[in-house]
Structure formats: structure tokens, C-alpha cells
Write a protein that holds these residues in place. Structure first.
Motif, PDB file in Angstrom:
ATOM      1  N   ASP A  95       0.814  -1.210   0.000  1.00  0.00           N
ATOM      2  CA  ASP A  95       0.000   0.000   0.000  1.00  0.00           C
ATOM      3  C   ASP A  95       0.848   1.260   0.000  1.00  0.00           C
ATOM      4  O   ASP A  95       0.375   2.324  -0.394  1.00  0.00           O
ATOM      5  CB  ASP A  95      -0.915   0.043   1.238  1.00  0.00           C
ATOM      6  CG  ASP A  95      -1.865  -1.135   1.282  1.00  0.00           C
ATOM      7  OD1 ASP A  95      -2.502  -1.404   0.244  1.00  0.00           O
ATOM      8  OD2 ASP A  95      -1.975  -1.778   2.343  1.00  0.00           O
ATOM      9  N   LEU A  96       2.100   1.125   0.431  1.00  0.00           N
ATOM     10  CA  LEU A  96       2.912   2.316   0.625  1.00  0.00           C
ATOM     11  C   LEU A  96       4.388   1.955   0.481  1.00  0.00           C
ATOM     12  O   LEU A  96       4.818   0.878   0.903  1.00  0.00           O
ATOM     13  CB  LEU A  96       2.637   2.876   2.019  1.00  0.00           C
ATOM     14  CG  LEU A  96       3.078   4.294   2.360  1.00  0.00           C
ATOM     15  CD1 LEU A  96       2.072   4.925   3.314  1.00  0.00           C
ATOM     16  CD2 LEU A  96       4.434   4.263   3.041  1.00  0.00           C
ATOM     17  N   VAL A 120       2.442   6.482  -2.194  1.00  0.00           N
ATOM     18  CA  VAL A 120       1.240   5.887  -1.619  1.00  0.00           C
ATOM     19  C   VAL A 120       0.327   5.392  -2.728  1.00  0.00           C
ATOM     20  O   VAL A 120       0.110   6.085  -3.728  1.00  0.00           O
ATOM     21  CB  VAL A 120       0.487   6.911  -0.742  1.00  0.00           C
ATOM     22  CG1 VAL A 120      -0.719   6.270  -0.091  1.00  0.00           C
ATOM     23  CG2 VAL A 120       1.405   7.499   0.304  1.00  0.00           C
ATOM     24  N   ASN A 121      -0.203   4.191  -2.559  1.00  0.00           N
ATOM     25  CA  ASN A 121      -1.197   3.655  -3.476  1.00  0.00           C
ATOM     26  C   ASN A 121      -2.534   4.330  -3.167  1.00  0.00           C
ATOM     27  O   ASN A 121      -3.167   4.035  -2.148  1.00  0.00           O
ATOM     28  CB  ASN A 121      -1.296   2.134  -3.297  1.00  0.00           C
ATOM     29  CG  ASN A 121      -2.303   1.511  -4.254  1.00  0.00           C
ATOM     30  OD1 ASN A 121      -2.864   2.190  -5.106  1.00  0.00           O
ATOM     31  ND2 ASN A 121      -2.520   0.218  -4.117  1.00  0.00           N
ATOM     32  N   ALA A 122      -2.964   5.227  -4.024  1.00  0.00           N
ATOM     33  CA  ALA A 122      -4.134   6.070  -3.750  1.00  0.00           C
ATOM     34  C   ALA A 122      -5.412   5.543  -4.375  1.00  0.00           C
ATOM     35  O   ALA A 122      -6.398   6.278  -4.495  1.00  0.00           O
ATOM     36  CB  ALA A 122      -3.876   7.492  -4.227  1.00  0.00           C
ATOM     37  N   ASN A 124      -7.353   3.312  -2.990  1.00  0.00           N
ATOM     38  CA  ASN A 124      -8.192   3.462  -1.800  1.00  0.00           C
ATOM     39  C   ASN A 124      -7.800   4.773  -1.139  1.00  0.00           C
ATOM     40  O   ASN A 124      -6.822   4.837  -0.397  1.00  0.00           O
ATOM     41  CB  ASN A 124      -8.000   2.273  -0.850  1.00  0.00           C
ATOM     42  CG  ASN A 124      -8.950   2.308   0.332  1.00  0.00           C
ATOM     43  OD1 ASN A 124      -9.474   3.371   0.687  1.00  0.00           O
ATOM     44  ND2 ASN A 124      -9.181   1.162   0.952  1.00  0.00           N
ATOM     45  N   GLY A 125      -8.563   5.842  -1.414  1.00  0.00           N
ATOM     46  CA  GLY A 125      -8.186   7.172  -0.949  1.00  0.00           C
ATOM     47  C   GLY A 125      -8.137   7.293   0.561  1.00  0.00           C
ATOM     48  O   GLY A 125      -7.253   7.946   1.112  1.00  0.00           O
ATOM     49  N   ALA A 128      -5.063   5.520   1.808  1.00  0.00           N
ATOM     50  CA  ALA A 128      -3.878   6.274   1.414  1.00  0.00           C
ATOM     51  C   ALA A 128      -3.662   7.478   2.321  1.00  0.00           C
ATOM     52  O   ALA A 128      -2.551   7.726   2.801  1.00  0.00           O
ATOM     53  CB  ALA A 128      -4.008   6.719  -0.044  1.00  0.00           C
ATOM     54  N   ASN A 129      -4.733   8.236   2.561  1.00  0.00           N
ATOM     55  CA  ASN A 129      -4.611   9.425   3.402  1.00  0.00           C
ATOM     56  C   ASN A 129      -4.214   9.077   4.827  1.00  0.00           C
ATOM     57  O   ASN A 129      -3.312   9.688   5.404  1.00  0.00           O
ATOM     58  CB  ASN A 129      -5.934  10.195   3.411  1.00  0.00           C
ATOM     59  CG  ASN A 129      -6.187  10.909   2.096  1.00  0.00           C
ATOM     60  OD1 ASN A 129      -5.248  11.293   1.416  1.00  0.00           O
ATOM     61  ND2 ASN A 129      -7.440  11.082   1.746  1.00  0.00           N
ATOM     62  N   GLY A 132      -0.592   7.563   4.906  1.00  0.00           N
ATOM     63  CA  GLY A 132       0.409   8.613   4.771  1.00  0.00           C
ATOM     64  C   GLY A 132       0.508   9.484   6.013  1.00  0.00           C
ATOM     65  O   GLY A 132       1.597   9.881   6.434  1.00  0.00           O
TER      66      GLY A 132
END
Length: 372
Positions: A95-96, A120-122, A124-125, A128-129, A132
Motif C-alpha cells: 500500500d505504501l 502511496v497507493n491512492a 483506496n483514498g 492512502a490518506n 500517509g
């Protein structure tokens, strides 16, 4: 009253005659209230992390250890190159990505600063947020620890520092279940009450029994009350079962009085059942009624503040939430259970939902016509 009594007897017999309806009314909400709060978690854990460490120094190892020890990240790969790390993201294995440059320790010691790269794999917002943000906070904390080792305070003029002491009001342990369970209970009560009330009159139409009712001297308000009161009682029973499950499984006990919850729930069910009966008056079969109810229920749930904060919504969405009765019940349940609010504290929500109930039920009575 005698007419209403016979109508209520008929409705209760019709409800308890069908075992499938009893399972829908009682067993399904119980299972959902036990299972759903376990999955509806705002915290992101087990975020898959790939590390590309070009430095291989003691400082980079300390940083990696601090990240994995936080409990939020799971080190899935210790890659040798950024290209292979990107392939992990493409294959959904990561994911990151955290890339530590070759001169990380030297720059940190000599230049008092160093840069690291985070990808970051965005897709999935939300993940990701949050991922991060978690990683950023851990790196900032690590940076403070490193700087504290280097700082040499002067004897007479120490550098000023600020200590922050905080406390969490209303939910001291920050247990998300205390926040989610009341809202999920509201949704279950709404779904059972509105769906069953919506299908009730339509079922009479499909079975043809509405024809027999139409030729009787039963008045419109008697007919609507006869359909509303049984599900109002069942809704209150589901609320009681839900509060019992919240106590036994999650240790949630309202800080406010139970009568505050039941008083508001009585008015709320009056409103939401009126909406269900109104929909059934304008539909001719159960399929139409279910589709309309499903459409409205999706809007009610997503714009109720259950999963997302209303304050963060755009202005047009906030206007819709003011017309959403679920919003007020979710807010009241959290206020009474977590804050211990009284009837005086929830008076604005109570008056608003009561207004909804008067309008919807009056509309349901006026829109019911004794015709085939």
C-alpha cells in the motif's frame, strides 16, 4: 377505538403468523449489531509497507523499526530498488513505499536535515490518506527523538519548551465502538421499521385484501394507525434488544437516562413509519416499494453522519442532511449515550423530527383513498 382495536388484532396476527417476518424483525438486527461494529473501524491497521533502503545505516534501521513497531504497518517487502517496489503496488502486495536515500545518515548528522521519499497507493483514498498521515507522524516523532539527542542546552538560558496535557472527553479510551454502535442501532431500527411499513399496504394490494377493507366503514386515519402502531411497538422492542446487546457485548451503558432515548425513539418511529406508509400508498407492488425504500435508505445512511462528518460535506449535502430524520436520531443517540444529554439538550432535534412525523403521517392519511 373499537375499530382500531380490531385492526390492531388483525395486524399482529398477520405479523406473527409468518415466521420469516419474525426472523427479519428480531434475529437479523441482532446478528447485524453484533457483527457490523467489529468491521466498521475508523482505524487503519496492517497497512502493507515496502521499504527501499539505500543507506543501510543504524539510523535507517532505527526508523524502520519504529515504523513497524507502531502496530499500523506490516513490512511486506524489503526491496533493493524502487522499480521492484512499484511492482509490489501494481500487484496489490503493498500500500505504501518508503524510500530512504543513500546518504540519509550522513546528511542527517552533518547537514541537520535529510530527505526521504514516500509513495502511496491512492486507489483506496481513505487508506492512502490515513496511511500517509500515520507514517508522517511516526517520522516526525523519530525526528524529534534524534534532535533531542543532539541538543545541548546552555546552562543559564535553556531553550523554552511547551508541555501539552490533554484529556479525551465523553470517550476517554477512544473506543470507536462507543461511537459506531449507537449509529448502527439507529440504522437497523430505521431499516426494519421503514421496510416493513412500506411493504404492508402494498402486500394488501397484491393479495387483494385491500378490496375487502375498502368496502368497510373503516376511516382513513383508523386504517393508517392500524398499520403504524404494530410496527411502532416492534421498533421499540428492537431498540430494547439493541441496547441490551450494546451493554452485553460492548459494555456500552448510556450516560443519560433511558427515558430520553425512548422518548425520542417514539417520535422518530412515528416519523419514519409515516414515510413508509406514504411510500406504500403511491406504489402498486412490493418491488416498486422496495426499490424506492432502498433508494431513500442509501441517501439516509450516507448523509446521516454515521460514517462521515457532516461538517466536512459540501453545502448542498448539508442542506439535504437537515431533511434527513436519520441524522437527528444518530446525533441524539450519541449525545445521550456518550455525553449524557437530557431532553432539554435534544429539544431542537425532537421538535424537528416531530414536525417530520406530523407532515408525513398527515400526508399518508390524506393520500390513502378507499378505492381499488
Amino acid at each position: 377505538m373499537r375499530t382500531l382495536k380490531f385492526l390492531l388484532q388483525k395486524e399482529f396476527r398477520q405479523i406473527f403468523r409468518d415466521p420469516s417476518i419474525l426472523r427479519i424483525i428480531f434475529i437479523m438486527p441482532m446478528m447485524q449489531l453484533i457483527l457490523l461494529p467489529q468491521a466498521a473501524d475508523y482505524e487503519m491497521k496492517n497497512i502493507k509497507l515496502t521499504v527501499v533502503d539505500h543507506d543501510h545505516s543504524s539510523y535507517s534501521q532505527q526508523l524502520i523499526s519504529k515504523i513497524t513497531a507502531s502496530g499500523y504497518f506490516r513490512l511486506t517487502n524489503y526491496s533493493a530498488s524502487y522499480k521492484s517496489a512499484i511492482e509490489d503496488i501494481e500487484r496489490e502486495k503493498s500500500d505504501l513505499i518508503l524510500t530512504i536515500p543513500a546518504r540519509f545518515e550522513k546528511d542527517l548528522v552533518k547537514e541537520n536535515e535529510s530527505k526521504i521519499f514516500m509513495a502511496v497507493n491512492a486507489i483506496n483514498g481513505v487508506k492512502a490518506n490515513l496511511g500517509g498521515a500515520y507514517l508522517g507522524m511516526i517520522i516526525q516523532d523519530y525526528n524529534r527523538e534524534v534532535r533531542l539527542k543532539w541538543i545541548q542546552f546552555p546552562r543559564l538560558n535553556p531553550e523554552p519548551t511547551i508541555d501539552i496535557t490533554y484529556s479525551n472527553w465523553f470517550n476517554p479510551l477512544m473506543n470507536y465502538k462507543f461511537f459506531m454502535v449507537p449509529g448502527i442501532l439507529v440504522v437497523l431500527i430505521t431499516m426494519v421499521g421503514s421496510f416493513l411499513a412500506t411493504l404492508n399496504i402494498v402486500k394488501e394490494k397484491e393479495m387483494g385484501t385491500i378490496e375487502q377493507i375498502n368496502v368497510t366503514p373503516i376511516k382513513r386515519h383508523h386504517f393508517i394507525l392500524g398499520k403504524l402502531i404494530p410496527f411502532w411497538i416492534l421498533g421499540m422492542a428492537i431498540l430494547t434488544i439493541g441496547l441490551t446487546i450494546a451493554r452485553l457485548f460492548y459494555g456500552i451503558f448510556p450516560l443519560g437516562h433511558f427515558y430520553t432515548i425512548y422518548a425520542f425513539a417514539a417520535i422518530y418511529l412515528f416519523s419514519i413509519l409515516g414515510l413508509g406508509l406514504l411510500i406504500s400508498n403511491y406504489t402498486s407492488n412490493q418491488q416498486q416499494a422496495m426499490l424506492i425504500s432502498f433508494f431513500l435508505m442509501m441517501i439516509f445512511i450516507l448523509l446521516s453522519g454515521l460514517y462521515t462528518s457532516i461538517d466536512s460535506m459540501p453545502e448542498w449535502a448539508k442542506m439535504i442532511t437537515r431533511l434527513n430524520p436519520v441524522t437527528y436520531f444518530v446525533e441524539v443517540m450519541r449525545m445521550v449515550i456518550l455525553k449524557g444529554s437530557s431532553l432539554a439538550d435534544i429539544l431542537p432535534q425532537t421538535l424537528t423530527v416531530l414536525g417530520f412525523g406530523i407532515i408525513l403521517n398527515s400526508w399518508a392519511i390524506l393520500s390513502y383513498h378507499k378505492r381499488s
